[in-house]
Design a protein around this motif. Structure first.
Motif, PDB file in Angstrom:
ATOM      1  N   VAL A  35       0.877  -1.178   0.000  1.00 51.90           N
ATOM      2  CA  VAL A  35       0.000   0.000   0.000  1.00 51.90           C
ATOM      3  C   VAL A  35       0.912   1.225   0.000  1.00 51.90           C
ATOM      4  N   PRO A  36       0.747   2.107  -0.982  1.00 55.79           N
ATOM      5  CA  PRO A  36       1.654   3.249  -1.048  1.00 55.79           C
ATOM      6  C   PRO A  36       1.214   4.431  -0.183  1.00 55.79           C
ATOM      7  N   LEU A  37       2.142   5.364  -0.037  1.00 54.97           N
ATOM      8  CA  LEU A  37       1.779   6.656   0.559  1.00 54.97           C
ATOM      9  C   LEU A  37       1.111   7.459  -0.546  1.00 54.97           C
ATOM     10  N   VAL A  38      -0.025   8.054  -0.260  1.00 52.34           N
ATOM     11  CA  VAL A  38      -0.733   8.861  -1.265  1.00 52.34           C
ATOM     12  C   VAL A  38      -1.148  10.194  -0.647  1.00 52.34           C
ATOM     13  N   LEU A  39      -1.521  11.117  -1.532  1.00 48.37           N
ATOM     14  CA  LEU A  39      -2.011  12.415  -1.026  1.00 48.37           C
ATOM     15  C   LEU A  39      -3.531  12.506  -1.088  1.00 48.37           C
ATOM     16  N   GLN A  40      -4.100  11.527  -1.819  1.00 50.60           N
ATOM     17  CA  GLN A  40      -5.526  11.599  -2.123  1.00 50.60           C
ATOM     18  C   GLN A  40      -6.420  11.660  -0.881  1.00 50.60           C
ATOM     19  N   ASN A  41      -5.980  11.019   0.201  1.00 48.92           N
ATOM     20  CA  ASN A  41      -6.855  11.010   1.382  1.00 48.92           C
ATOM     21  C   ASN A  41      -6.963  12.390   2.042  1.00 48.92           C
ATOM     22  N   LEU A  42      -6.056  13.297   1.684  1.00 48.78           N
ATOM     23  CA  LEU A  42      -6.213  14.688   2.161  1.00 48.78           C
ATOM     24  C   LEU A  42      -7.530  15.251   1.596  1.00 48.78           C
ATOM     25  N   THR A  72      -8.412   7.120 -11.419  1.00 46.80           N
ATOM     26  CA  THR A  72      -8.550   8.177 -10.417  1.00 46.80           C
ATOM     27  C   THR A  72      -7.871   7.842  -9.096  1.00 46.80           C
ATOM     28  N   PHE A  73      -7.470   6.586  -8.934  1.00 48.55           N
ATOM     29  CA  PHE A  73      -6.884   6.189  -7.650  1.00 48.55           C
ATOM     30  C   PHE A  73      -5.372   6.099  -7.766  1.00 48.55           C
ATOM     31  N   SER A  74      -4.686   6.862  -6.955  1.00 49.11           N
ATOM     32  CA  SER A  74      -3.221   6.877  -7.096  1.00 49.11           C
ATOM     33  C   SER A  74      -2.607   5.532  -6.736  1.00 49.11           C
ATOM     34  N   GLY A  75      -3.235   4.797  -5.806  1.00 43.20           N
ATOM     35  CA  GLY A  75      -2.657   3.529  -5.381  1.00 43.20           C
ATOM     36  C   GLY A  75      -2.970   2.383  -6.323  1.00 43.20           C
ATOM     37  N   SER A  76      -4.229   2.288  -6.753  1.00 46.10           N
ATOM     38  CA  SER A  76      -4.593   1.122  -7.565  1.00 46.10           C
ATOM     39  C   SER A  76      -5.168   1.518  -8.924  1.00 46.10           C
ATOM     40  N   LEU A  77      -4.951   2.727  -9.325  1.00 44.41           N
ATOM     41  CA  LEU A  77      -5.386   3.245 -10.629  1.00 44.41           C
ATOM     42  C   LEU A  77      -6.904   3.229 -10.793  1.00 44.41           C
ATOM     43  N   PRO A  85      -4.700  -4.994  -2.584  1.00 42.82           N
ATOM     44  CA  PRO A  85      -4.494  -4.922  -1.126  1.00 42.82           C
ATOM     45  C   PRO A  85      -4.802  -3.546  -0.534  1.00 42.82           C
ATOM     46  N   SER A  86      -4.764  -2.500  -1.387  1.00 44.44           N
ATOM     47  CA  SER A  86      -4.979  -1.150  -0.842  1.00 44.44           C
ATOM     48  C   SER A  86      -6.444  -0.720  -0.891  1.00 44.44           C
ATOM     49  N   SER A  87      -7.312  -1.558  -1.481  1.00 43.68           N
ATOM     50  CA  SER A  87      -8.670  -1.059  -1.691  1.00 43.68           C
ATOM     51  C   SER A  87      -9.497  -0.919  -0.411  1.00 43.68           C
ATOM     52  N   VAL A 127      -9.780   4.924   8.789  1.00 45.61           N
ATOM     53  CA  VAL A 127      -9.329   4.499   7.448  1.00 45.61           C
ATOM     54  C   VAL A 127      -8.145   3.542   7.563  1.00 45.61           C
ATOM     55  N   ASP A 128      -7.178   3.893   8.384  1.00 47.26           N
ATOM     56  CA  ASP A 128      -5.976   3.050   8.478  1.00 47.26           C
ATOM     57  C   ASP A 128      -6.291   1.696   9.129  1.00 47.26           C
ATOM     58  N   PHE A 129      -7.249   1.693  10.041  1.00 46.52           N
ATOM     59  CA  PHE A 129      -7.622   0.427  10.690  1.00 46.52           C
ATOM     60  C   PHE A 129      -8.419  -0.455   9.720  1.00 46.52           C
ATOM     61  N   ILE A 152       2.489   2.906   9.936  1.00 48.96           N
ATOM     62  CA  ILE A 152       3.427   3.775   9.207  1.00 48.96           C
ATOM     63  C   ILE A 152       2.700   4.987   8.595  1.00 48.96           C
ATOM     64  N   PHE A 153       1.385   4.809   8.326  1.00 52.03           N
ATOM     65  CA  PHE A 153       0.631   5.891   7.674  1.00 52.03           C
ATOM     66  C   PHE A 153       0.179   6.980   8.654  1.00 52.03           C
ATOM     67  N   ILE A 154       0.158   6.638   9.940  1.00 57.57           N
ATOM     68  CA  ILE A 154      -0.472   7.564  10.907  1.00 57.57           C
ATOM     69  C   ILE A 154       0.195   8.958  10.925  1.00 57.57           C
ATOM     70  N   GLY A 156       1.976  10.630   8.626  1.00 57.81           N
ATOM     71  CA  GLY A 156       1.711  11.365   7.373  1.00 57.81           C
ATOM     72  C   GLY A 156       0.246  11.722   7.246  1.00 57.81           C
ATOM     73  N   ASP A 157      -0.624  10.798   7.604  1.00 62.00           N
ATOM     74  CA  ASP A 157      -2.062  11.067   7.496  1.00 62.00           C
ATOM     75  C   ASP A 157      -2.489  12.152   8.491  1.00 62.00           C
ATOM     76  N   THR A 158      -1.830  12.158   9.647  1.00 60.94           N
ATOM     77  CA  THR A 158      -2.148  13.196  10.644  1.00 60.94           C
ATOM     78  C   THR A 158      -1.726  14.572  10.110  1.00 60.94           C
ATOM     79  N   LEU A 159      -0.570  14.585   9.427  1.00 51.05           N
ATOM     80  CA  LEU A 159      -0.117  15.848   8.820  1.00 51.05           C
ATOM     81  C   LEU A 159      -1.103  16.299   7.738  1.00 51.05           C
ATOM     82  N   LYS A 160      -1.571  15.330   6.925  1.00 48.60           N
ATOM     83  CA  LYS A 160      -2.544  15.670   5.873  1.00 48.60           C
ATOM     84  C   LYS A 160      -3.827  16.222   6.490  1.00 48.60           C
ATOM     85  N   GLU A 161      -4.224  15.643   7.623  1.00 42.87           N
ATOM     86  CA  GLU A 161      -5.436  16.140   8.282  1.00 42.87           C
ATOM     87  C   GLU A 161      -5.231  17.583   8.737  1.00 42.87           C
TER      88      GLU A 161
HETATM   89  C1  BTN Z   1      -5.798   3.067  -3.757  1.00 43.46           C
HETATM   90  O1  BTN Z   1      -5.578   3.930  -4.610  1.00 43.46           O
HETATM   91  O2  BTN Z   1      -5.875   1.866  -3.982  1.00 43.46           O
HETATM   92  C2  BTN Z   1      -5.985   3.514  -2.346  1.00 43.46           C
HETATM   93  C3  BTN Z   1      -4.673   3.887  -1.729  1.00 43.46           C
HETATM   94  C4  BTN Z   1      -4.858   3.981  -0.258  1.00 43.46           C
HETATM   95  C5  BTN Z   1      -3.625   4.414   0.460  1.00 43.46           C
HETATM   96  C6  BTN Z   1      -3.889   4.516   1.938  1.00 43.46           C
HETATM   97  S1  BTN Z   1      -4.980   5.852   2.359  1.00 43.46           S
HETATM   98  C7  BTN Z   1      -4.513   5.803   4.019  1.00 43.46           C
HETATM   99  C8  BTN Z   1      -3.045   5.499   4.043  1.00 43.46           C
HETATM  100  N1  BTN Z   1      -2.267   6.700   3.902  1.00 43.46           N
HETATM  101  C9  BTN Z   1      -1.522   6.699   2.820  1.00 43.46           C
HETATM  102  O3  BTN Z   1      -0.752   7.627   2.494  1.00 43.46           O
HETATM  103  N2  BTN Z   1      -1.687   5.564   2.152  1.00 43.46           N
HETATM  104  C10 BTN Z   1      -2.665   4.716   2.785  1.00 43.46           C
END
Ligand code: BTN
Length: 180
Positions: A35-42, A72-77, A85-87, A127-129, A152-154, A156-161
């Motif tokens: 599962v990658p780090l993404v910005l989309q959840n911001l 449209t989804f940065s992680g899984s297109l 796994p990231s869905s 979301v992370d859980f 590991i996401f907490i 970065g996600d807290t910063l995005k929040e």
């Molecule tokens: C997808 O595009 O398949 C979804 C990617 C989800 C990535 C999650 S969102 C919460 C957590 N924070 C991140 O930066 N990445 C994961």
């Protein structure tokens, strides 16, 4: 159509567009977790804070619908990869506006720390859980390992929040849309 209806639909379209645009920012793969780090959840957190439960959910559903045809989804297109796994994280996004709005309405406090905590519970912890539970199922690892990896996401996600709340408060000074 009434002027307020048009404005409200425009707000939904605007936030959906922001989420789609954030999805074009390349994800950062982590290697030890699929599962990658993404910005989309911001953008998802912005939807919850700015639009409230109903409109925020519609904005995210729109992103999912657009995802049927374009990536449209940065992680899984595209949405075709909904079983990746990231869905689980992406599916959890659908509930973020509802939980954010529920929390902010049940506790209509003006204290910024409490607001931060409510949005954090809905937009980060939930979301992370939830994502970790699906990750465990999809990759056949233990729930414990999946939750541990998802920690590991907490930060970065807290910063995005934090950034989402700053943007929302600035925008709401110009035009109130919802609750914060
Ligand atoms: C997808 O595009 O398949 C979804 C990617 C989800 C990535 C999650 S969102 C919460 C957590 N924070 C991140 O930066 N990445 C994961």
């Amino acid at each position: 159509m009434q002027k307020s209806r048009i404005q409200s639909n425009l707000n939904i379209a605007l936030i959906s567009t922001v989420i789609v645009i954030l999805g074009f920012i390349p994800p950062i793969p982590l290697g030890f977790i699929p599962v990658p780090l993404v910005l989309q959840n911001l953008g998802v957190m912005l939807a919850g804070i700015l639009l409230g439960a109903k409109k925020g959910t519609i904005a995210i559903i729109l992103v999912f619908l657009v995802g049927i045809i374009i990536p449209t989804f940065s992680g899984s297109l595209t949405l075709a990869a909904i079983t990746s796994p990231s869905s689980g994280y992406a599916v959890a996004w659908l509930f973020v506006p509802f939980f954010t709005s529920l929390g902010l309405q049940k506790f209509p406090i003006q204290n910024s720390y409490s607001q931060f905590f409510i949005v954090w519970l809905a937009g980060v912890l939930f979301v992370d859980f939830t994502g970790a539970l699906w990750l465990a199922y999809a990759t056949q690892i233990s729930i414990y390992s999946a939750i541990l990896s998802s920690l590991i996401f907490i930060p970065g996600d807290t910063l995005k929040e934090f950034i989402a709340l700053i943007i929302a408060k600035r925008l709401l000074k110009i035009k109130p849309m919802s609750n914060v």
